[in-house]
Structure formats: C-alpha cells, structure tokens
Write an enzyme that holds these catalytic residues in place. Structure first.
Site, PDB file in Angstrom:
ATOM      1  N   LYS A  59       2.122  -2.809   9.081  1.00 42.10           N
ATOM      2  CA  LYS A  59       3.170  -1.789   9.015  1.00 42.10           C
ATOM      3  C   LYS A  59       4.483  -2.460   9.393  1.00 42.10           C
ATOM      4  CE  LYS A  59       4.112   2.947  10.577  1.00 42.10           C
ATOM      5  NZ  LYS A  59       3.525   4.088  11.324  1.00 42.10           N
ATOM      6  N   LEU A 116       0.800  -1.216   0.000  1.00 44.41           N
ATOM      7  CA  LEU A 116       0.000   0.000   0.000  1.00 44.41           C
ATOM      8  C   LEU A 116       0.834   1.268   0.000  1.00 44.41           C
ATOM      9  CD1 LEU A 116      -2.767  -0.983   2.590  1.00 44.41           C
ATOM     10  CD2 LEU A 116      -2.878  -1.088   0.095  1.00 44.41           C
ATOM     11  N   TYR A 142      11.496   4.070   6.763  1.00 41.69           N
ATOM     12  CA  TYR A 142      11.762   2.938   7.645  1.00 41.69           C
ATOM     13  C   TYR A 142      10.718   1.833   7.532  1.00 41.69           C
ATOM     14  CZ  TYR A 142      15.247   5.733  10.119  1.00 41.69           C
ATOM     15  OH  TYR A 142      16.349   6.483  10.441  1.00 41.69           O
ATOM     16  N   ALA A 143       9.526   2.144   7.003  1.00 42.54           N
ATOM     17  CA  ALA A 143       8.423   1.195   7.055  1.00 42.54           C
ATOM     18  C   ALA A 143       7.771   1.006   5.692  1.00 42.54           C
ATOM     19  CB  ALA A 143       7.376   1.656   8.067  1.00 42.54           C
ATOM     20  N   THR A 144       7.253  -0.194   5.491  1.00 38.74           N
ATOM     21  CA  THR A 144       6.432  -0.504   4.326  1.00 38.74           C
ATOM     22  C   THR A 144       5.092  -1.013   4.836  1.00 38.74           C
ATOM     23  OG1 THR A 144       8.398  -1.117   3.051  1.00 38.74           O
ATOM     24  CG2 THR A 144       6.267  -1.860   2.207  1.00 38.74           C
ATOM     25  N   VAL A 145       4.011  -0.548   4.221  1.00 38.02           N
ATOM     26  CA  VAL A 145       2.675  -0.940   4.656  1.00 38.02           C
ATOM     27  C   VAL A 145       2.035  -1.840   3.610  1.00 38.02           C
ATOM     28  CG1 VAL A 145       0.392  -0.145   5.364  1.00 38.02           C
ATOM     29  CG2 VAL A 145       2.419   1.185   5.972  1.00 38.02           C
ATOM     30  N   ASP A 148       0.575  15.664  15.613  1.00 39.37           N
ATOM     31  CA  ASP A 148       0.775  15.641  14.159  1.00 39.37           C
ATOM     32  C   ASP A 148      -0.560  15.543  13.435  1.00 39.37           C
ATOM     33  OD1 ASP A 148       2.249  15.760  11.838  1.00 39.37           O
ATOM     34  OD2 ASP A 148       2.637  13.609  11.764  1.00 39.37           O
TER      35      ASP A 148
END
Length: 468
Positions: free
Chosen positions: A163, A140, A145-148, A255
């Site tokens: 995540k 997605l 640092y992250a892939t979803v 945020d």
C-alpha cells in the site's frame, strides 16, 4: 452497560498535542528488525494510565491526533517508538453481554517505556524496512492517496500487498496512514490482516501487508442469493473472533463493511482497513460521526451521536450477517440519512423514549420527521433467517437501535447459533486459524468453488478504499 467516553479537559489538550508531535516526528525513524528470513509481526508501544476505577487501561499512540495531515521530517535513528513496554498491561473484560466503553482518568499521566529487541541481520541479503526488499508485480487498486500493488518479498519469496501512500510536500503524511500503521503494528490475530513492514522514503510511505486473495463483498457478488449457511457461520465466527480481540484492547474498527473483510483462498476472514479505527481509552474530543459507510452505519450515529463504544461495530456485524444469509444488503439506503433511518425504522420500529431511553436528546432526532412504524419479526423482512436455526435470534440481538442493547462480540461468540461448531474453536490461540481444527472447512457455494473464485482478486480495492 456501555459507559460514555468523557471529553478531554482543555488543560490536557496541550499534553496530547505534545504526544502527537513526538510520535509523528518519530514515525519516520522506525527501524524494523527481523530475527530470520520469515515474516514477523511488529508491535506497538502501549502506555498505561489509571482510569476512574483504578484499573489499567491501554493507550494506543497517535489516536488523539486531529484528523489532518502530519508533516514528517526524515531523520535516521534506531529508536522505535512503537515497541512494547516491559510492563504487562491489564485488560478488563465485560462481565455481561453489553458492549465495552471505558472512561479514562483526567488525572492519568502517560509514561511510555521502550524495550529494544536487537538481532543481527545478514549483510548480504535484502533487509526488511527498505524499498528494495520487495518487488512490485502488478497494480491492484488506487485511491485518492494510495496505490496498492501485488508484490513479492525478496527475502523469502512470499506474496505481499504494498500500500504505497503518496506524501505531499505541503501536507505531509496522511493522518489515517499513521493511525492505521500504529494500530496494526500491535495486533496479532489470525482474523486481522497482518502488517509485515513499513517503508518510509521522502516521496512515499509504504505499508506492507500479507497478501489476501479477495474480500467478502466480491465473494457475495460471485455467489448471489445468499451464501451457504455453514459458510456464513464460519465467516461470522471469524469476524466476531477478530472484533472480540480488538475490542478487548479498547479499539473500535468504525468502518465495518464487506469490502473491509478480506477472505483468503482457504476461507480465512481478516479484518482490514484500520484507517478509521480508534483506541477508545484515549482521552479526546468526541469522535466524528462521519465514519461508517451509510448502509452499515448504526442509527445512533445517523442521529448525531458521537459517544461511541464497541456497540458501534456490532451494528455492522448484524447488517453483514443478514446480508450473507439473505443475499441483499439489510438496509440499502438510496438517498440520504433520512432515507437510511426510514429503512431501519420500517423493520425495527420507530424509536421513542420507552424503547430507546435518551433518543430524544440526540441532535438529529425529530419525531415529526419520521413515519411511525411498529417493530416486525426479522424474518418478515429477511425470510431466509427462518431457515437457519437461531439465526433470527442472533440477528435481532445485534440489530438493536439502542446501542446499549446490542450484544458484544464476546457474548455473540457464545450464542446458541454457534452451538454445533467444534468446542476446540473456542480454545484456539489468537494466531491459530479456525481451519486448523479437524472437520472445519468451507462448503462449496452454488455454482463455483472457493478456489476458482480466489483467482478473481479484489484485494487492492479493499486496501485502497480507505481515506488515504
């Protein structure tokens, strides 16, 4: 009135570092248990300390850790440092319309208590807390640092968002990942994205979230020119519901922006991306002022203030409210902080000691740098506010340059703007959706239905948009 957070005394830093080390090392030993094959929310350990007024305040673990990476060594244990304690934690509500900000006692002692809830799990079915409990379906989004991924639970077949945070051998676990997980594990509310599970391996840390179809930013892009007034009201009500819940638990989101407000195909709005969130009651150094996307950043933070309260989030609420009605960002700065402040002062007026006591003491306030503007009625800047009963008044009470003058989330929920909504909405339990109340539903937007839009998924962008 908002009190200020007291800086952490030097002699307490050592204790907080010990707390950091203990909780960081324990993070890899989380053992998640389920009572059945349905998702169950997870809890965070809460520790109470006596504050200056003698009232119990809540400490969320890990929020005093400096913003760096924490090295985590994997070990096996059934100890869960994030379970709820047996004692009840008292909450203090603001007695007026002001935002909440509590001072904590420098003499308070932290004494975590852990209560285990054991339940047998089926030996033949996949278990929660393990990578093989979930199937990846499609990517997605991706951040630094992250892939979803969109995924599916092998336990019950429900869709989830995975995540996946990559762990570096030298850097360890990104701190924002620990912060997000530690906070979300203790939050149970219909308008806050639900963290189902945490999976830790040598290479990755995976946060398993409920799957939500899109976010408010994409929804507004799909329906330009401003949203249906009734939908704006329902979205804003849900946003305030979620914020009131976390603010009463002394947590700031820090945020707020449309990208971090997820929207399901049924219209439920959920706060997401708590990577920058903080528990306010934790004694610590004053916070970094580099925390909020520029367009939604309040003027006190832009001017260098690091003494935050729940008022910080309420400025973002005002900006998002105006944007939903008007169809354009309230203060779309194009250059830098100076330009952003000029856009704010053009509408609200250039502040001085009479309109904003203490503004001259802020680090970046230099009167000679700013054009002198007089304040305007908000409808002069955003004409569509005048089309909706009480919208301009509510927006004006949220968009206050002086943080102490901003309406709190709880007070905003009682504003006359919401007076035509069913009274039952104020009686709902935390986990109940507003759409369980009869006759509460989204109206069709111009051009496209909500269901058709839900197919255009942007959930991965929101989850991977954090600092991970």
């Amino acid at each position: 009135m908002c009190d200020l957070i007291e800086p952490q005394p030097a002699e307490k830093i050592g204790k907080m570092k010990k707390l950091r080390r203990t909780l960081s090392e324990s993070f890899s030993r989380i053992a998640l248990k389920k009572e059945d094959t349905t998702f169950d929310e997870i809890c965070v350990t809460k520790m109470s300390t006596r504050n200056c007024q003698g009232m119990d305040s809540v400490i969320k673990p890990l929020d005093t850790i400096p913003e760096d990476k924490v090295r985590v060594q994997r070990t096996q244990s059934t100890f869960d440092p994030f379970e709820k304690p047996t004692n009840q934690v008292k909450r203090v509500h603001s007695e007026n319309n002001a935002c909440i900000n509590f001072k904590t006692s420098s003499a308070g002692k932290e004494s975590p208590k852990v209560r285990r809830h054991s339940s047998p799990s089926s030996p033949t079915s996949p278990k929660f807390g393990k990578a093989d409990s979930y199937e990846k379906l499609e990517k997605l989004g991706e951040g630094s640092y992250a892939t979803v991924y969109k995924g599916k639970s092998k336990v019950n077949g429900k869709l989830v968002a995975l995540k996946v945070i990559r762990l570096q051998e030298e850097e360890g676990t990104p701190f924002t990942a620990i912060r997000e997980a530690s906070l979300l594990k203790g939050l149970k509310h219909a308008n806050i994205v639900l963290l189902h599970d945490i999976i830790h391996t040598k290479e990755t840390l995976t946060l398993v979230f409920e799957y939500v179809h899109t976010d408010l930013c994409q929804y507004m892009d799909k329906h330009p020119g401003g949203l249906h007034p009734e939908n704006v009201k329902l979205f804003l009500f849900q946003l305030l519901r979620g914020l009131s819940y976390i603010h009463q638990r002394y947590i700031l989101h820090r945020d707020l922006k449309p990208q971090n407000l997820l929207i399901s195909d049924t219209g439920e709005l959920k706060l997401a991306d708590f990577g920058l969130a903080r528990a306010k009651s934790v004694p610590s150094h004053t916070y970094s002022n580099e925390v909020v996307t520029l367009w939604y950043r309040p003027p006190d933070v832009l001017l260098g203030s690091t003494e935050y309260s729940t008022c910080l989030d309420m400025w973002g609420v005002g900006c998002i409210f105006v944007e939903m009605i008007q169809g354009v960002a309230a203060f779309p700065g194009m250059k830098d902080i100076q330009d952003q402040l000029e856009r704010i002062f053009l509408v609200l007026g250039t502040p001085n000691e009479d309109t904003w006591p203490g503004v001259h003491s802020l680090p970046h306030f230099k009167p000679e740098r700013f054009t002198l503007y007089s304040s305007k009625n908000l409808r002069q800047a955003w004409n569509k506010l005048s089309y909706v009963n009480h919208a301009e008044d509510l927006a004006s009470k949220l968009l206050q340059c002086s943080p102490k003058n901003r309406l709190s989330a709880q007070a905003a929920l009682s504003h006359e703007y919401f007076s035509d909504l069913p009274p039952r909405l104020w009686e709902l339990t935390d986990m109940s959706s507003i759409f369980t109340v009869p006759n509460v539903r989204l109206q069709p937007e111009a051009g496209e239905s909500m269901r058709a839009f839900g197919k255009n998924n942007s959930y991965g962008k929101s989850l991977s948009n954090s600092k991970h």
